[in-house]
Design a protein around this motif. Structure first.
Motif, PDB file in Angstrom:
ATOM      1  N   PRO A 424     -17.218 -16.197  95.704  1.00 29.20           N
ATOM      2  CA  PRO A 424     -16.845 -15.494  94.470  1.00 29.20           C
ATOM      3  C   PRO A 424     -15.332 -15.439  94.261  1.00 29.20           C
ATOM      4  CG  PRO A 424     -17.408 -13.913  96.166  1.00 29.20           C
ATOM      5  CD  PRO A 424     -17.649 -15.274  96.761  1.00 29.20           C
ATOM      6  N   GLU A 425     -14.939 -15.455  93.010  1.00 27.17           N
ATOM      7  CA  GLU A 425     -13.548 -15.254  92.604  1.00 27.17           C
ATOM      8  C   GLU A 425     -13.520 -14.180  91.533  1.00 27.17           C
ATOM      9  OE1 GLU A 425     -11.692 -18.881  91.468  1.00 27.17           O
ATOM     10  OE2 GLU A 425     -11.876 -19.792  93.461  1.00 27.17           O
ATOM     11  N   LEU A 426     -12.790 -13.108  91.803  1.00 23.89           N
ATOM     12  CA  LEU A 426     -12.727 -11.963  90.896  1.00 23.89           C
ATOM     13  C   LEU A 426     -11.350 -11.910  90.263  1.00 23.89           C
ATOM     14  CD1 LEU A 426     -14.198  -8.462  91.659  1.00 23.89           C
ATOM     15  CD2 LEU A 426     -11.927  -8.665  90.676  1.00 23.89           C
ATOM     16  N   ASN A 427     -11.294 -11.988  88.942  1.00 27.90           N
ATOM     17  CA  ASN A 427     -10.039 -11.917  88.194  1.00 27.90           C
ATOM     18  C   ASN A 427     -10.183 -10.855  87.115  1.00 27.90           C
ATOM     19  OD1 ASN A 427      -8.474 -14.495  89.196  1.00 27.90           O
ATOM     20  ND2 ASN A 427     -10.551 -15.178  88.765  1.00 27.90           N
ATOM     21  N   VAL A 428      -9.286  -9.881  87.124  1.00 27.83           N
ATOM     22  CA  VAL A 428      -9.386  -8.777  86.164  1.00 27.83           C
ATOM     23  C   VAL A 428      -8.007  -8.154  85.935  1.00 27.83           C
ATOM     24  CG1 VAL A 428      -9.854  -7.027  87.925  1.00 27.83           C
ATOM     25  CG2 VAL A 428     -10.733  -6.710  85.602  1.00 27.83           C
ATOM     26  N   THR A 429      -7.818  -7.618  84.745  1.00 26.35           N
ATOM     27  CA  THR A 429      -6.607  -6.858  84.440  1.00 26.35           C
ATOM     28  C   THR A 429      -6.859  -5.394  84.771  1.00 26.35           C
ATOM     29  OG1 THR A 429      -6.019  -8.387  82.664  1.00 26.35           O
ATOM     30  CG2 THR A 429      -4.955  -6.228  82.653  1.00 26.35           C
ATOM     31  N   LEU A 430      -6.060  -4.807  85.664  1.00 28.58           N
ATOM     32  CA  LEU A 430      -6.299  -3.439  86.126  1.00 28.58           C
ATOM     33  C   LEU A 430      -6.059  -2.440  84.993  1.00 28.58           C
ATOM     34  CD1 LEU A 430      -4.697  -3.549  89.687  1.00 28.58           C
ATOM     35  CD2 LEU A 430      -7.048  -4.025  88.997  1.00 28.58           C
ATOM     36  N   PRO A 431      -6.962  -1.466  84.835  1.00 30.55           N
ATOM     37  CA  PRO A 431      -6.860  -0.544  83.690  1.00 30.55           C
ATOM     38  C   PRO A 431      -5.930   0.642  83.886  1.00 30.55           C
ATOM     39  CG  PRO A 431      -8.872  -0.122  84.915  1.00 30.55           C
ATOM     40  CD  PRO A 431      -8.209  -1.295  85.578  1.00 30.55           C
ATOM     41  N   GLN A 432      -5.537   0.960  85.135  1.00 33.26           N
ATOM     42  CA  GLN A 432      -4.734   2.153  85.375  1.00 33.26           C
ATOM     43  C   GLN A 432      -3.989   2.038  86.689  1.00 33.26           C
ATOM     44  OE1 GLN A 432      -8.648   4.339  85.690  1.00 33.26           O
ATOM     45  NE2 GLN A 432      -7.479   5.559  87.177  1.00 33.26           N
ATOM     46  N   ASP A 433      -3.032   2.938  86.898  1.00 37.40           N
ATOM     47  CA  ASP A 433      -2.325   3.017  88.170  1.00 37.40           C
ATOM     48  C   ASP A 433      -3.205   3.732  89.193  1.00 37.40           C
ATOM     49  OD1 ASP A 433      -0.241   1.891  86.821  1.00 37.40           O
ATOM     50  OD2 ASP A 433       0.916   3.742  86.613  1.00 37.40           O
ATOM     51  N   GLY A 434      -3.018   3.394  90.474  1.00 35.19           N
ATOM     52  CA  GLY A 434      -3.747   4.099  91.515  1.00 35.19           C
ATOM     53  C   GLY A 434      -4.156   3.198  92.655  1.00 35.19           C
ATOM     54  N   VAL A 435      -4.969   3.780  93.543  1.00 36.35           N
ATOM     55  CA  VAL A 435      -5.440   3.045  94.720  1.00 36.35           C
ATOM     56  C   VAL A 435      -6.856   2.542  94.431  1.00 36.35           C
ATOM     57  CG1 VAL A 435      -6.023   3.181  97.159  1.00 36.35           C
ATOM     58  CG2 VAL A 435      -4.026   4.410  96.289  1.00 36.35           C
ATOM     59  N   TYR A 436      -7.016   1.226  94.480  1.00 37.44           N
ATOM     60  CA  TYR A 436      -8.289   0.561  94.209  1.00 37.44           C
ATOM     61  C   TYR A 436      -8.942   0.163  95.531  1.00 37.44           C
ATOM     62  CZ  TYR A 436      -6.916   0.100  89.284  1.00 37.44           C
ATOM     63  OH  TYR A 436      -6.545   0.348  87.985  1.00 37.44           O
ATOM     64  N   LYS A 437     -10.254  -0.099  95.428  1.00 39.05           N
ATOM     65  CA  LYS A 437     -10.993  -0.602  96.572  1.00 39.05           C
ATOM     66  C   LYS A 437     -11.621  -1.951  96.215  1.00 39.05           C
ATOM     67  CE  LYS A 437     -12.353   3.925  98.449  1.00 39.05           C
ATOM     68  NZ  LYS A 437     -13.524   4.795  98.791  1.00 39.05           N
ATOM     69  N   ILE A 438     -11.561  -2.859  97.174  1.00 39.57           N
ATOM     70  CA  ILE A 438     -12.275  -4.133  97.035  1.00 39.57           C
ATOM     71  C   ILE A 438     -13.283  -4.205  98.180  1.00 39.57           C
ATOM     72  CG2 ILE A 438     -10.521  -5.435  98.314  1.00 39.57           C
ATOM     73  CD1 ILE A 438     -12.423  -6.828  95.308  1.00 39.57           C
ATOM     74  N   GLU A 439     -14.543  -4.401  97.832  1.00 35.98           N
ATOM     75  CA  GLU A 439     -15.620  -4.355  98.820  1.00 35.98           C
ATOM     76  C   GLU A 439     -16.239  -5.742  98.971  1.00 35.98           C
ATOM     77  OE1 GLU A 439     -18.831  -1.091  99.052  1.00 35.98           O
ATOM     78  OE2 GLU A 439     -19.843  -2.774  98.064  1.00 35.98           O
ATOM     79  N   LEU A 440     -16.415  -6.168 100.222  1.00 36.31           N
ATOM     80  CA  LEU A 440     -17.043  -7.455 100.515  1.00 36.31           C
ATOM     81  C   LEU A 440     -18.349  -7.215 101.253  1.00 36.31           C
ATOM     82  CD1 LEU A 440     -17.171 -10.562 100.836  1.00 36.31           C
ATOM     83  CD2 LEU A 440     -15.759 -10.316 102.884  1.00 36.31           C
ATOM     84  N   THR A 441     -19.446  -7.775 100.708  1.00 35.46           N
ATOM     85  CA  THR A 441     -20.755  -7.707 101.353  1.00 35.46           C
ATOM     86  C   THR A 441     -21.399  -9.088 101.332  1.00 35.46           C
ATOM     87  OG1 THR A 441     -21.801  -7.098  99.260  1.00 35.46           O
ATOM     88  CG2 THR A 441     -21.125  -5.293 100.721  1.00 35.46           C
ATOM     89  N   SER A 442     -22.520  -9.213 102.039  1.00 35.81           N
ATOM     90  CA  SER A 442     -23.287 -10.452 102.015  1.00 35.81           C
ATOM     91  C   SER A 442     -24.435 -10.309 101.022  1.00 35.81           C
ATOM     92  CB  SER A 442     -23.849 -10.764 103.409  1.00 35.81           C
ATOM     93  OG  SER A 442     -24.787 -11.823 103.347  1.00 35.81           O
ATOM     94  N   LEU A 443     -24.660 -11.327 100.212  1.00 37.18           N
ATOM     95  CA  LEU A 443     -25.733 -11.296  99.225  1.00 37.18           C
ATOM     96  C   LEU A 443     -27.086 -11.090  99.893  1.00 37.18           C
ATOM     97  CD1 LEU A 443     -26.629 -11.723  96.243  1.00 37.18           C
ATOM     98  CD2 LEU A 443     -26.864 -14.151  96.797  1.00 37.18           C
ATOM     99  N   ASN A 444     -27.270 -11.691 101.062  1.00 38.52           N
ATOM    100  CA  ASN A 444     -28.552 -11.610 101.770  1.00 38.52           C
ATOM    101  C   ASN A 444     -28.588 -10.476 102.791  1.00 38.52           C
ATOM    102  OD1 ASN A 444     -29.461 -14.019 100.437  1.00 38.52           O
ATOM    103  ND2 ASN A 444     -28.183 -15.198 101.860  1.00 38.52           N
ATOM    104  N   ARG A 445     -27.539  -9.668 102.821  1.00 39.21           N
ATOM    105  CA  ARG A 445     -27.432  -8.539 103.740  1.00 39.21           C
ATOM    106  C   ARG A 445     -27.483  -8.973 105.197  1.00 39.21           C
ATOM    107  NH1 ARG A 445     -25.071  -4.957 101.285  1.00 39.21           N
ATOM    108  NH2 ARG A 445     -25.823  -3.377 102.756  1.00 39.21           N
ATOM    109  N   ASP A 446     -27.127 -10.235 105.465  1.00 40.76           N
ATOM    110  CA  ASP A 446     -27.129 -10.718 106.844  1.00 40.76           C
ATOM    111  C   ASP A 446     -25.698 -10.754 107.366  1.00 40.76           C
ATOM    112  OD1 ASP A 446     -26.251 -12.722 105.192  1.00 40.76           O
ATOM    113  OD2 ASP A 446     -27.333 -14.335 106.202  1.00 40.76           O
ATOM    114  N   GLY A 447     -25.577 -10.963 108.642  1.00 41.85           N
ATOM    115  CA  GLY A 447     -24.268 -11.027 109.272  1.00 41.85           C
ATOM    116  C   GLY A 447     -24.361 -11.673 110.634  1.00 41.85           C
ATOM    117  N   GLY A 448     -23.227 -11.845 111.273  1.00 41.44           N
ATOM    118  CA  GLY A 448     -23.176 -12.467 112.589  1.00 41.44           C
ATOM    119  C   GLY A 448     -21.763 -12.931 112.886  1.00 41.44           C
ATOM    120  N   ARG A 449     -21.567 -13.360 114.120  1.00 47.21           N
ATOM    121  CA  ARG A 449     -20.220 -13.775 114.520  1.00 47.21           C
ATOM    122  C   ARG A 449     -19.750 -15.024 113.792  1.00 47.21           C
ATOM    123  NH1 ARG A 449     -21.382 -16.037 120.660  1.00 47.21           N
ATOM    124  NH2 ARG A 449     -22.839 -17.709 120.060  1.00 47.21           N
ATOM    125  N   ASP A 450     -20.700 -15.784 113.187  1.00 46.10           N
ATOM    126  CA  ASP A 450     -20.328 -16.978 112.448  1.00 46.10           C
ATOM    127  C   ASP A 450     -19.987 -16.683 110.988  1.00 46.10           C
ATOM    128  OD1 ASP A 450     -20.873 -18.496 114.714  1.00 46.10           O
ATOM    129  OD2 ASP A 450     -22.984 -18.703 114.175  1.00 46.10           O
TER     130      ASP A 450
END
Length: 628
Positions: A424-450
Motif C-alpha cells: 500500500p501507498e498512502l498519500n493525503v493532505t493533513l487536515p490539522q496540526d497535531g500528533v498523528y498515528k500510522i498503523e500497519l497490520t497484515s490483511l490476513n492477520r498473519d505474522g512471522g519472522r519472515d
C-alpha cells in the motif's frame, strides 16, 4: 519476367531488415557444475545462423554452437531405414545399412543429420528419434520454440556459484538473456527421449546430497527421481521453474506452476510443496526419519507441459531459511521499529522504519508530528522486496478519527516477477496540526519472522524511473536504431528528463513534458559486424532545484495470460550488431540484371560495321535506338 524477378528481390530487400532478433525460449539443462562441461539444448525462434553466445560473469564460456536442423516428415521406407541404422548404432554396429532401390530413395526427404547418424552424439540421436516416433500435434506446438541449437558450455573449477545471464548472437543481432546457474554440486539430469526399440532407462538415482536435479515437464508428465537420504536429517529442496520463464502470454495461469513431493522407502508421502508463500516456485523442507531411497516427483499443478517448462531442484542438507530479496528505500535514514515506537517521529526529512510483524494479529503503530496542509506520504515495501506480508496502512488523526485506510495500490507499470501489487501507498493532505498515528497490520492477520517490511514516512516527494522495454537493440554497423522506454513518474513529477551515456552509443536527448513513453535513439559505432557490447544509459532530471541522476533500468517486456504486461529487469543493456541485409540484397539484383545483358551486347552490329572506316563511332547509336 525480368520485371517480376526484380520486384521479388526488392520485396525481399524490404522484408529482411525487419527480421526478428534471435529469441531463446528455454535452456535445458539450466546449469552446470563448476569444473565441468555440459551440453545445453536451446529452443526458440530465429536461431538459424547463431554464431555464439555470451555469459555474464567470469569463468564460464560457450565452446561450441551446433544448429539442429528441421526434421521433415518421412515416408515409410525412409523411416524404417533410419530406425534400422539407429538400432545398429545402439547395438555397437554403426555401419550404414545398404540403401534400397534408387527409385525409392529418390522420393526420400533430405536432412543433413540423416546422412551422418554414425557421427552424432547421444543428444542428437535422441532428437532424431523423437522426431521419428512422436506424432506432431499442431495444437501443442509452440512456434516460438520450434527451432533449436546445442551449446557446449564449459565452467572453470573456480567459477563462482550463482545465477548468470546467457545471450545468443547471430547476423540478426543479440537475444534477450536467459538465466543459467553455476553450481558446486553434482548435476543429475532426467533421461533423454527413449525410442520404442530401446530398453526403458532406469529411474535416475541421486547417490548423495547436496546435489542438483535438472528436468523438463512435457504435457501430462510427472518426473521421478530416486534420492538416497540419511536418517534423522533435515533437508531443503529448492525448485526453480517458473523463474526461468516468469510470464507466458498464451497460458492460464500465465506461468509454469510446479509441484514437488517426496515419498519415503515405505511408499508414504512425507513432504509436499506447491509454492513458497506467494512465489509459485516451491521450497520443500522436511526431516527424514530413516535412511534409504526416497522417491522425488515433480509435475505441473494442472498437468500441463511444454518445452519451456524446465526446472532445477537444488537439494541441500539442513533447513534453508526464507530469504528477503530486495532493499527498497536504501537512500533514506533507517530507524528500527522498536526505537520508532517509543518516540514521536519528526518527518520533515523522510525516514524509513524497518521492522517485522512477528506474530499473528500483530500491529505496529507509530506516531509523528504533522502540520495542517502537509502532503504526507506513507509507502510500504514488503512484497516488492520478497516479504510475504500483505500490509494494510491506516492513518489516524490527532482526535482519533480514521482519515484513510489503504490495502493494495496499483501502479501503471508492473515491474518484476510479482503477480500482484499488494504494497500500500498512502498519500493525503493533513487536515490539522497535531500528533498523528500510522498503523500497519497484515490483511490476513498473519505474522512471522519472515514478515519483514520497510515503511517510508515523510513529505510526498517527486521522483522518476526509466525502463527499457527491450534489454537489447540490434543495429547495423555505423547505423542507428531505437528502443522504447517507459517512464514511471511519482509525486506529481512532470519535468523534462535528459538521457545520455557513452556518446558513441547514446546521443544526448530529452524526454520533454510529462511523457510516459519515449523512443530512444541509439548508435552502433562499429565499422563492421562485431561482438555485442554492454552499455550503461543514464537519466537525469531537475527536481526542486537539484539534479537527480539514475541509471535507466534495462528490462524486457512480457505478456502474462493474454492480458497483463510486465517489465522484467535484467543486468545489462546490450547493443547487438546485425548484418546490413538491405545493402547485401541490393548487390544481388545488380548481378542478376547484368547476366541477361550479355546476349544484348552480342547482338550489336558493331563487328561487321567495324570494317568501314568512319562507322565505328556511329554504330552504337543504332542498337540504342532499338532498345527504346
Amino acid at each position: 519476367m525480368m520485371k517480376k524477378y526484380i520486384f521479388m528481390v526488392a520485396a525481399v530487400a524490404v522484408a529482411l531488415p525487419v527480421l526478428a532478433a534471435p529469441y531463446a525460449g528455454y535452456l535445458y539443462p539450466t546449469g552446470v557444475k563448476a569444473g565441468s562441461t555440459v551440453r545445453v539444448l536451446v529452443g526458440g525462434q530465429t536461431l538459424r545462423g547463431i554464431r555464439g553466445g555470451i555469459i555474464s560473469g567470469k569463468g564460464v564460456r560457450i565452446k561450441k554452437v551446433m544448429a539442429v536442423p528441421g526434421f521433415p516428415n518421412v515416408p515409410g521406407t525412409q523411416h524404417r531405414y533410419l530406425v534400422k541404422w539407429m538400432q545398429g548404432i545402439e547395438n555397437g554396429n554403426p555401419a550404414k545399412p545398404p540403401l534400397p532401390d534408387e527409385k525409392i530413395t529418390n522420393e526420400w526427404r533430405k536432412c543433413e543429420w540423416w546422412d551422418k547418424l554414425d557421427r552424432l552424439g547421444a543428444l542428437e540421436l535422441s532428437l532424431i528419434a523423437q522426431s521419428l516416433f512422436v506424432r506432431r500435434n499442431a495444437l501443442q506446438q509452440t512456434p516460438s520454440l520450434r527451432q533449436m541449437v546445442i551449446l557446449d558450455i564449459e565452467a572453470d573449477a573456480n567459477a563462482a556459484p550463482g545465477v548468470r545471464e546467457l545471450r545468443l548472437y547471430s547476423s540478426l543481432g543479440v537475444s534477450a538473456p536467459k538465466l543459467f546457474f553455476v553450481d558446486k554440486y553434482e548435476h543429475y539430469q532426467e533421461p533423454m527421449y527413449t525410442a520404442p526399440y530401446k530398453k526403458k532407462p532406469d529411474t535416475v538415482q541421486v547417490k548423495s546430497v547436496p546435489a542438483v536435479i535438472d528436468g523438463q515437464i512435457m504435457p501430462g508428465e510427472t518426473d521421478s527421481f530416486i534420492v538416497n537420504l540419511k536418517a534423522d536429517t533435515a533437508y531443503t529442496f529448492i525448485l526453480t521453474g517458473r523463474r526461468f520463464q516468469p510470464f507466458i502470454g498464451d497460458a492460464v495461469p500465465g506461468h509454469f506452476q510446479p509441484v514437488i513431493r517426496i515419498i519415503d522407502p515405505e511408499g508414504k508421502e512425507v513432504a509436499f510443496a506447491d509454492d513458497e508463500y506467494f512465489l509459485p516456485d516451491p521450497v520443500m523442507r522436511f526431516k527424514s526419519r530413516k535412511a534409504g531411497d526416497y522417491l522425488l516427483q515433480v509435475r505441473d499443478n494442472l498437468y500441463r507441459g511444454r518445452q519451456d517448462f524446465v526446472y532445477r531442484v537444488a537439494m541441500v542438507p539442513g533447513t534453508e531459511k526464507y530469504k528477503i530479496s530486495g532493499h527498497s528505500f536504501a537512500k533514506y535514514d533507517e530507524v528500527p521499529e522498536k526505537e520508532a515506537r517509543m518516540r514521536i517521529l519528526y518527518i520533515g526529512r523522510p525516514l524509513v522504519i524497518s521492522g517485522t510483524l512477528a506474530n499473528d494479529g500483530a500491529r505496529d503503530v507509530f506516531r509523528f508530528k504533522g502540520t495542517r496542509g502537509m502532503k504526507f506520504a506513507a509507502h510500504l515495501a514488503a512484497r516488492r522486496d520478497g516479504s510475504p506480508l500483505d500490509g494494510v496502512l491506516t492513518l489516524i488523526a490527532p482526535d482519533g478519527k480514521v482519515i484513510k485506510r489503504v490495502d493494495d495500490t496499483a501502479k501503471e507499470l508492473n515491474v518484476g516477477e510479482i503477480l500482484q501489487q499488494t504494497d500500500p501507498e498512502l498519500n493525503v493532505t493533513l487536515p490539522q496540526d497535531g500528533v498523528y498515528k500510522i498503523e500497519l497490520t497484515s490483511l490476513n492477520r498473519d505474522g512471522g519472522r519472515d514478515h519483514r517490511y520497510r515503511l517510508r514516512l515523510g513529505v510526498e516527494e517527486m521522483d522518476f524511473n526509466v525502463y527499457t522495454v527491450r534489454s537489447m537493440c540490434n543495429i547495423v554497423p555505423r547505423g542507428s536504431g531505437r528502443v522504447n522506454v517507459k517512464i514511471e513518474r511519482t509525486g506529481g513529477f512532470k519535468g523534462d528528463i535528459r538521457i545520455f551515456g557513452d556518446r558513441r552509443f547514446v546521443p544526448s536527448q530529452t524526454i520533454t513534458g510529462d511523457k510516459k513513453e519515449f523512443s530512444l535513439l541509439l548508435n552502433n559505432p562499429a565499422k563492421v559486424f562485431t561482438f555485442p557490447q554492454n552499455i550503461v544509459i543514464y537519466a537525469e532530471a531537475d527536481i526542486n532545484g537539484r539534479k537527480v541522476r539514475k541509471k535507466v533500468v534495462p528490462a524486457d517486456i512480457f505478456n502474462q495470460a493474454f492480458a497483463y504486461d510486465h517489465l522484467l529487469p535484467v543486468r545489462s543493456f546490450c547493443i547487438g550488431s546485425r548484418r546490413n541485409w538491405r545493402r547485401a540484397v541490393k548487390k544481388k539484383p545488380e548481378t542478376a540484371v547484368k547476366a541477361p545483358a550479355k546476349p544484348a551486347a552480342a547482338k550489336t552490329p558493331a563487328k561487321p560495321a567495324a570494317a568501314k572506316a568512319p562507322a565505328p563511332v556511329k554504330t552504337p547509336a543504332k542498337p540504342a535506338a532499338a532498345k527504346k
